[in-house]
Design a protein around this motif. Structure first.
Motif, PDB file in Angstrom:
ATOM      1  N   PRO A   1       8.297  -0.008   1.332  1.00  0.00           N
ATOM      2  CA  PRO A   1       8.270  -1.921   1.487  1.00  0.00           C
ATOM      3  C   PRO A   1       8.471  -2.376  -0.312  1.00  0.00           C
ATOM      4  N   PHE A   2       7.160  -1.600  -0.968  1.00  0.00           N
ATOM      5  CA  PHE A   2       7.648  -2.068  -2.121  1.00  0.00           C
ATOM      6  C   PHE A   2       8.966  -1.783  -3.110  1.00  0.00           C
ATOM      7  N   TYR A   3       9.367  -0.838  -2.862  1.00  0.00           N
ATOM      8  CA  TYR A   3      10.505  -0.367  -3.295  1.00  0.00           C
ATOM      9  C   TYR A   3      11.792  -1.609  -2.772  1.00  0.00           C
ATOM     10  N   ARG A   4      11.778  -1.983  -1.643  1.00  0.00           N
ATOM     11  CA  ARG A   4      12.394  -2.548  -1.301  1.00  0.00           C
ATOM     12  C   ARG A   4      12.229  -4.583  -1.291  1.00  0.00           C
ATOM     13  N   TRP A   5      11.093  -4.622  -1.919  1.00  0.00           N
ATOM     14  CA  TRP A   5      10.549  -5.411  -2.554  1.00  0.00           C
ATOM     15  C   TRP A   5      11.100  -6.191  -4.238  1.00  0.00           C
ATOM     16  N   LEU A   6      11.290  -5.132  -4.953  1.00  0.00           N
ATOM     17  CA  LEU A   6      11.561  -4.545  -6.193  1.00  0.00           C
ATOM     18  C   LEU A   6      13.223  -4.549  -6.457  1.00  0.00           C
ATOM     19  N   ALA A   7      13.907  -4.832  -5.197  1.00  0.00           N
ATOM     20  CA  ALA A   7      15.643  -4.697  -4.668  1.00  0.00           C
ATOM     21  C   ALA A   7      15.735  -6.062  -4.742  1.00  0.00           C
ATOM     22  N   GLU A   8      15.062  -6.546  -4.211  1.00  0.00           N
ATOM     23  CA  GLU A   8      14.645  -7.741  -3.499  1.00  0.00           C
ATOM     24  C   GLU A   8      14.969  -8.786  -5.138  1.00  0.00           C
ATOM     25  N   GLN A   9      14.664  -8.314  -5.971  1.00  0.00           N
ATOM     26  CA  GLN A   9      14.087  -8.980  -7.101  1.00  0.00           C
ATOM     27  C   GLN A   9      14.958  -8.487  -8.358  1.00  0.00           C
ATOM     28  N   GLY A  10      16.306  -7.465  -7.648  1.00  0.00           N
ATOM     29  CA  GLY A  10      16.713  -6.680  -8.700  1.00  0.00           C
ATOM     30  C   GLY A  10      16.726  -5.837  -9.519  1.00  0.00           C
ATOM     31  N   ALA A  11      15.621  -5.534  -9.178  1.00  0.00           N
ATOM     32  CA  ALA A  11      15.465  -3.912  -9.808  1.00  0.00           C
ATOM     33  C   ALA A  11      15.236  -2.852  -8.983  1.00  0.00           C
ATOM     34  N   VAL A  12      16.418  -1.601  -9.031  1.00  0.00           N
ATOM     35  CA  VAL A  12      16.781  -1.071  -8.214  1.00  0.00           C
ATOM     36  C   VAL A  12      16.622   0.325  -8.690  1.00  0.00           C
ATOM     37  N   PRO A  13      15.668   1.302  -8.433  1.00  0.00           N
ATOM     38  CA  PRO A  13      15.978   2.757  -9.395  1.00  0.00           C
ATOM     39  C   PRO A  13      17.033   3.630  -9.690  1.00  0.00           C
TER      40      PRO A  13
ATOM     41  N   GLU B   1      -3.764  12.484  -2.768  1.00  0.00           N
ATOM     42  CA  GLU B   1      -5.145  12.985  -2.182  1.00  0.00           C
ATOM     43  C   GLU B   1      -5.517  12.913  -1.078  1.00  0.00           C
ATOM     44  N   GLY B   2      -5.428  11.706  -0.489  1.00  0.00           N
ATOM     45  CA  GLY B   2      -5.484  11.253   0.415  1.00  0.00           C
ATOM     46  C   GLY B   2      -5.901   9.836   0.842  1.00  0.00           C
ATOM     47  N   GLY B   3      -5.516   9.048   1.817  1.00  0.00           N
ATOM     48  CA  GLY B   3      -6.621   7.429   1.755  1.00  0.00           C
ATOM     49  C   GLY B   3      -5.326   6.921   1.251  1.00  0.00           C
ATOM     50  N   LEU B   4      -5.356   5.607   0.551  1.00  0.00           N
ATOM     51  CA  LEU B   4      -4.183   4.736   0.383  1.00  0.00           C
ATOM     52  C   LEU B   4      -4.588   3.865  -1.381  1.00  0.00           C
ATOM     53  N   ILE B   5      -3.028   3.882  -2.005  1.00  0.00           N
ATOM     54  CA  ILE B   5      -3.704   3.004  -2.597  1.00  0.00           C
ATOM     55  C   ILE B   5      -2.943   2.183  -2.889  1.00  0.00           C
ATOM     56  N   ASP B   6      -4.187   0.660  -2.220  1.00  0.00           N
ATOM     57  CA  ASP B   6      -3.212  -0.570  -1.893  1.00  0.00           C
ATOM     58  C   ASP B   6      -3.579  -1.493  -3.382  1.00  0.00           C
ATOM     59  N   LEU B   7      -2.539  -2.166  -3.469  1.00  0.00           N
ATOM     60  CA  LEU B   7      -2.043  -2.534  -4.671  1.00  0.00           C
ATOM     61  C   LEU B   7      -2.722  -4.011  -4.798  1.00  0.00           C
ATOM     62  N   ASP B   8      -3.195  -4.527  -3.582  1.00  0.00           N
ATOM     63  CA  ASP B   8      -4.306  -5.585  -4.194  1.00  0.00           C
ATOM     64  C   ASP B   8      -5.657  -5.276  -4.232  1.00  0.00           C
ATOM     65  N   ASP B   9      -6.057  -3.757  -4.257  1.00  0.00           N
ATOM     66  CA  ASP B   9      -7.305  -3.473  -5.068  1.00  0.00           C
ATOM     67  C   ASP B   9      -7.297  -3.355  -6.196  1.00  0.00           C
ATOM     68  N   LEU B  10      -6.005  -3.141  -6.623  1.00  0.00           N
ATOM     69  CA  LEU B  10      -5.560  -3.161  -8.344  1.00  0.00           C
ATOM     70  C   LEU B  10      -5.197  -3.908  -8.765  1.00  0.00           C
ATOM     71  N   ARG B  11      -5.898  -6.003  -8.043  1.00  0.00           N
ATOM     72  CA  ARG B  11      -5.707  -7.304  -9.200  1.00  0.00           C
ATOM     73  C   ARG B  11      -7.034  -7.641 -10.233  1.00  0.00           C
ATOM     74  N   GLY B  12      -6.250  -7.859 -11.285  1.00  0.00           N
ATOM     75  CA  GLY B  12      -6.827  -7.795 -12.489  1.00  0.00           C
ATOM     76  C   GLY B  12      -6.750  -6.774 -13.108  1.00  0.00           C
TER      77      GLY B  12
ATOM     78  N   GLN C   1       0.544  -1.860  -0.417  1.00  0.00           N
ATOM     79  CA  GLN C   1      -0.470  -0.093   0.168  1.00  0.00           C
ATOM     80  C   GLN C   1       1.073   1.385   0.090  1.00  0.00           C
ATOM     81  N   PHE C   2       0.657   2.397  -0.537  1.00  0.00           N
ATOM     82  CA  PHE C   2       1.041   3.641  -0.569  1.00  0.00           C
ATOM     83  C   PHE C   2      -0.007   4.390  -0.344  1.00  0.00           C
ATOM     84  N   GLU C   3       0.307   5.223   0.909  1.00  0.00           N
ATOM     85  CA  GLU C   3      -0.399   6.606   0.958  1.00  0.00           C
ATOM     86  C   GLU C   3      -1.142   7.692  -0.002  1.00  0.00           C
ATOM     87  N   ALA C   4      -1.632   8.053  -0.514  1.00  0.00           N
ATOM     88  CA  ALA C   4      -2.019   8.569  -1.623  1.00  0.00           C
ATOM     89  C   ALA C   4      -1.995  10.303  -1.681  1.00  0.00           C
TER      90      ALA C   4
END
Length: 166
Positions: free
Chosen positions: A114-126, A23-34, A18-21
């Motif tokens: 945490p999303f960017y830590r996960w990316l780094a674990e995959q070898g995808a470091v900005p 404009e307020g609230g959350l951007i939850d990647l789980d909500d974007l499944r599909g 999840q990211f803090e949006a």
């Protein structure tokens, strides 16, 4: 060069984040499944900032077809404005952005999101601003592009087309 990454290597799908949006609230990647998701670390004062226009075009063109583009403002490379309010105003006034933006988010180091830590674990470091992480409809990382790859680059568009829901 497009880096394809095997989805089977991942222990934790990106939907768990999840990211803090802005404009307020959350951007939850789980909500974007599909939906396919393009997560882009951004900065308002970078030489690549004009890519916001291309990201907005992707949002408008591919959004109805199942792509969500998320901008993640970051000061990791010391090129972001000083506050979320400044970022929101800059993006609205200069680019008319309607794509979802997060609050200013650290990408690297002990405070990395945490999303960017996960990316780094995959070898995808900005390594700079405007890196593009493309997730398929299950949240698996399928492509990672650097700042020099523009949002309208044919190989990025092909990768997006390949993961759009049917």
């Amino acid at each position: 060069m497009l880096k394809w990454i095997a989805p089977l290597l991942f222990a934790l799908p990106a939907q768990a984040f999840q990211f803090e949006a802005l404009e307020g609230g959350l951007i939850d990647l789980d909500d974007l499944r599909g939906r396919a998701v393009l997560v882009v670390n951004t900065a308002s004062l970078c030489g690549f900032t004009d890519q916001y226009a291309g990201l907005q075009r992707l949002h408008e063109e591919y959004g109805p077809r199942g792509l969500t583009v998320i901008g993640v403002p970051s000061n990791t490379f010391r090129q972001e404005l000083g506050s979320e309010e400044d970022v929101a105003e800059f993006c609205e006034v200069n680019y008319g952005l309607t794509l979802p933006l997060t609050t200013i988010t650290p990408l690297r180091g002990p405070d990395a999101h945490p999303f960017y830590r996960w990316l780094a674990e995959q070898g995808a470091v900005p390594r700079w601003n405007f890196n593009k992480a493309l997730l398929d409809t299950e949240g698996d990382l399928v492509a990672f592009e650097g700042a020099a790859t523009r949002p309208d680059a044919p190989r990025l568009l092909r990768a997006i087309e390949a993961v759009l829901p049917e």
